[in-house]
Design an enzyme around this catalytic site. Structure first.
Site, PDB file in Angstrom:
ATOM      1  N   ASN A 122      49.283  47.993  54.955  1.00 50.41           N
ATOM      2  CA  ASN A 122      50.470  47.850  54.106  1.00 50.41           C
ATOM      3  C   ASN A 122      50.752  46.358  53.861  1.00 50.41           C
ATOM      4  O   ASN A 122      51.674  45.775  54.429  1.00 50.41           O
ATOM      5  CB  ASN A 122      51.682  48.529  54.762  1.00 50.41           C
ATOM      6  CG  ASN A 122      52.880  48.592  53.836  1.00 50.41           C
ATOM      7  OD1 ASN A 122      52.938  47.915  52.812  1.00 50.41           O
ATOM      8  ND2 ASN A 122      53.863  49.400  54.209  1.00 50.41           N
ATOM      9  N   GLU A 140      56.677  46.827  64.110  1.00 50.04           N
ATOM     10  CA  GLU A 140      55.284  47.200  63.899  1.00 50.04           C
ATOM     11  C   GLU A 140      55.137  47.562  62.421  1.00 50.04           C
ATOM     12  O   GLU A 140      56.018  48.183  61.849  1.00 50.04           O
ATOM     13  CB  GLU A 140      54.880  48.427  64.733  1.00 50.04           C
ATOM     14  CG  GLU A 140      54.793  48.165  66.214  1.00 50.04           C
ATOM     15  CD  GLU A 140      56.037  48.639  66.952  1.00 50.04           C
ATOM     16  OE1 GLU A 140      56.869  49.327  66.342  1.00 50.04           O
ATOM     17  OE2 GLU A 140      56.173  48.299  68.134  1.00 50.04           O
ATOM     18  N   ILE A 144      62.246  51.206  58.188  1.00 54.06           N
ATOM     19  CA  ILE A 144      62.839  50.780  56.925  1.00 54.06           C
ATOM     20  C   ILE A 144      62.050  51.460  55.820  1.00 54.06           C
ATOM     21  O   ILE A 144      60.816  51.531  55.887  1.00 54.06           O
ATOM     22  CB  ILE A 144      62.840  49.242  56.753  1.00 54.06           C
ATOM     23  CG1 ILE A 144      63.410  48.866  55.378  1.00 54.06           C
ATOM     24  CG2 ILE A 144      61.484  48.644  57.005  1.00 54.06           C
ATOM     25  CD1 ILE A 144      63.649  47.384  55.190  1.00 54.06           C
ATOM     26  N   ALA A 145      62.759  51.974  54.835  1.00 55.54           N
ATOM     27  CA  ALA A 145      62.086  52.600  53.697  1.00 55.54           C
ATOM     28  C   ALA A 145      62.987  52.537  52.469  1.00 55.54           C
ATOM     29  O   ALA A 145      64.211  52.603  52.578  1.00 55.54           O
ATOM     30  CB  ALA A 145      61.723  54.050  54.007  1.00 55.54           C
ATOM     31  N   VAL A 146      62.347  52.415  51.328  1.00 57.77           N
ATOM     32  CA  VAL A 146      63.030  52.367  50.041  1.00 57.77           C
ATOM     33  C   VAL A 146      62.417  53.451  49.161  1.00 57.77           C
ATOM     34  O   VAL A 146      61.191  53.604  49.120  1.00 57.77           O
ATOM     35  CB  VAL A 146      62.875  50.969  49.397  1.00 57.77           C
ATOM     36  CG1 VAL A 146      63.437  50.946  47.988  1.00 57.77           C
ATOM     37  CG2 VAL A 146      63.541  49.911  50.270  1.00 57.77           C
ATOM     38  N   TYR A 206      57.759  40.670  55.405  1.00 58.48           N
ATOM     39  CA  TYR A 206      58.124  40.227  56.756  1.00 58.48           C
ATOM     40  C   TYR A 206      57.755  38.757  56.982  1.00 58.48           C
ATOM     41  O   TYR A 206      58.538  38.005  57.558  1.00 58.48           O
ATOM     42  CB  TYR A 206      57.478  41.118  57.816  1.00 58.48           C
ATOM     43  CG  TYR A 206      57.822  42.585  57.644  1.00 58.48           C
ATOM     44  CD1 TYR A 206      59.073  42.998  57.174  1.00 58.48           C
ATOM     45  CD2 TYR A 206      56.898  43.575  57.930  1.00 58.48           C
ATOM     46  CE1 TYR A 206      59.379  44.337  57.004  1.00 58.48           C
ATOM     47  CE2 TYR A 206      57.200  44.916  57.773  1.00 58.48           C
ATOM     48  CZ  TYR A 206      58.444  45.297  57.305  1.00 58.48           C
ATOM     49  OH  TYR A 206      58.750  46.623  57.133  1.00 58.48           O
TER      50      TYR A 206
END
Length: 163
Positions: free
Chosen positions: A116, A111, A77-79, A123
């Site tokens: 981070n 993971e 997942i990335a933004v 999460y």
């Protein structure tokens, strides 16, 4: 401005990889690995965009969850930097959790880099709990991975008000 989500395809590889490489640097997936995941029948990838600019992808997320396996794994997942801290990561995660539930998964894993805390907080706020650590998982940086799990409960229906 609100985002819209749609299922990603191989035509989204270039914008996904632009975000992937700028977000993850040395940990970024290769083009070939991402292409393979986008084409895998057991994965579900989404991209996010504003309706006014449908060609500008601002985030993506992927789930691996073979139907009937009972489990799922958040692949990535990335933004984009310009869209961070506006709820897009949460929106993408909630969509993947919903898809995992639709695929009858009762547990969802991921993971996350130990360095981070922002992602870890997201999460945890979604109900994930840390279950293990993989030492030096992220290479070449040698950063530990925290393994997290979400137990997905069956949806509960309640009677209508006044019924």
């Amino acid at each position: 401005m609100a985002w819209q989500l749609r299922v990603a395809g191989s035509h989204d590889l270039a914008p996904i990889m632009a975000i992937e490489s700028s977000t993850f640097g040395t940990d970024a997936w290769t083009d070939s690995a991402m292409r393979a995941d986008l084409g895998n029948r057991h994965t579900y990838y989404l991209v996010a965009f504003h309706p006014e600019t449908p060609d500008l992808i601002e985030g993506y997320a992927g789930l691996l969850s073979p139907v009937g396996s009972g489990e799922g794994d958040i692949q990535t997942i990335a933004v984009a930097e310009s869209a961070r801290r506006q709820g897009l990561g949460r929106m993408l995660m909630q969509a993947l959790i919903a898809e995992a539930r639709a695929r009858r998964a009762t547990a969802l894993f991921l993971e996350v880099r130990a360095d981070n805390p922002t992602a870890q907080q997201l999460y945890v706020s979604l109900g994930f709990e840390e279950i293990a650590v993989r030492p030096k998982y992220y290479q070449p940086d040698g950063v530990d991975a925290r393994i997290m799990r979400l137990s997905i409960a069956e949806p509960r229906l309640s009677p209508a008000v006044g019924a």
